[in-house]
Design an enzyme around this catalytic site. Sequence first.
Site, PDB file in Angstrom:
ATOM      1  CG  HIS A   5      68.354  47.869  53.106  1.00  0.00           C
ATOM      2  ND1 HIS A   5      66.822  47.554  53.289  1.00  0.00           N
ATOM      3  CD2 HIS A   5      68.533  47.423  51.730  1.00  0.00           C
ATOM      4  CE1 HIS A   5      66.215  47.013  52.330  1.00  0.00           C
ATOM      5  NE2 HIS A   5      66.976  46.796  51.289  1.00  0.00           N
ATOM      6  NE  ARG A  56      56.780  39.461  54.971  1.00  0.00           N
ATOM      7  CZ  ARG A  56      57.097  39.068  53.757  1.00  0.00           C
ATOM      8  NH1 ARG A  56      58.329  39.322  53.210  1.00  0.00           N
ATOM      9  NH2 ARG A  56      56.253  38.243  53.158  1.00  0.00           N
ATOM     10  N   GLY A  60      54.202  37.798  48.329  1.00  0.00           N
ATOM     11  CA  GLY A  60      53.670  38.934  48.959  1.00  0.00           C
ATOM     12  C   GLY A  60      52.444  38.476  49.751  1.00  0.00           C
TER      13      GLY A  60
END
Length: 352
Positions: A153, A175, A313
């Site tokens: 990360h 995202r 999801g």
Amino acid sequence: MAPSLVSPQCYYISKRNNEASVSEEAWEKAYQIYNDFVQTLPKAKGWTTQNVIKYQGFWLTPTSALKGVLLVQHHFKPRPTDIFLATSPKCGTTWLKALMFATMNRSSYDFSSHPLLKNGPHDCVTFIEVNMCQDYPIMNLELLLSPRLLAAHIPYDLLPVTKTTFGCKLVYIFRDPKDVLVSTWHFMNKLRPKKLQPLSLGEAYELFCEGISHYAPFWDHVLEYWKASLESPDKILFLKYEDMKREPSVHLRRLAEFVGQPFSFEEEEKGVVQKILRLCSFENLRNLKVNKTGVHRVTDEIVVNNCDFFRKGQTGDWENYLTDEMKQRLDFITEQKLKNSGLTLGSSNRNL
Ligand code: A3P
């Protein structure tokens, strides 16, 4: 100046073997220096810890993430063949780990007895910053055969391997920050110790908009990798969660090609692409026993239920949580941050 930490793994190994290579005093001194250093850094309200601290422009937890980053900076030994999955939290890391693990090891395992059926994706591909913080790591990075598949990360500028002279390849996944916020809020509240009040969505929203969350500001994390991917497209593949949801097979083929293992004609004929996608699908992984009842041990203190890595999801779940006003403000921040970068929200063929 940031301290050079003694690795917990070296300390515990030398202690176990009664060696003096890392003495108790050296260990304690290193951690005293570390604690003193933490005191000098800016602080803000934390999501899973009382506070997060700002190190070289990014907010990290003082208990694990900062230690992990420093250990990686001082002790991690990259190999030119390493493949990194780099992500900001809650952008699709679990999915990407599963897809890449299954793709890169596809000639070693049968789909009916695959390691991903018995192990969570986070136990198959380790975060280097977590691994280096563990006393007894789930996998020894030095013993892994090349090409190693690793995750991080860690922001681009803080990750020593990103200086392309090392030759490593890196996949990044972006995202929609509205979905990242909602996903982060759910997940971090699960990890938040009971002694701290749960974070309300309103508080989480404000912190996120101010750029305060794990390995954040989110937009800075994204933009560093985005710009690097434009400069070195052969070394850094930049994907979007939304694109992968829309056309998973297209992006799985891109991933395989990027790591130098394109699907052969025979594999295409045998439906290997579809088999990997099915194995790694949200529905399949979420319903496996290991992901329903198993745990992922991050450190002795941080243990995550595997089921918490699988929530909905979907794309666009933010609509169930954010008001119009919240949406507009967050989109505005994103628009300003991404302005002139060439990066847009949503699937690649539509804009904000
Ligand atoms: P939601 O909370 O929106 O459902 P990360 O893996 O980086 O922690 O990101 C977690 C997000 O990815 C969660 O999003 C989770 O449900 C989703 N996710 C996990 N596994 C997935 C899969 N196999 N396919 C698609 N999305 C997945």
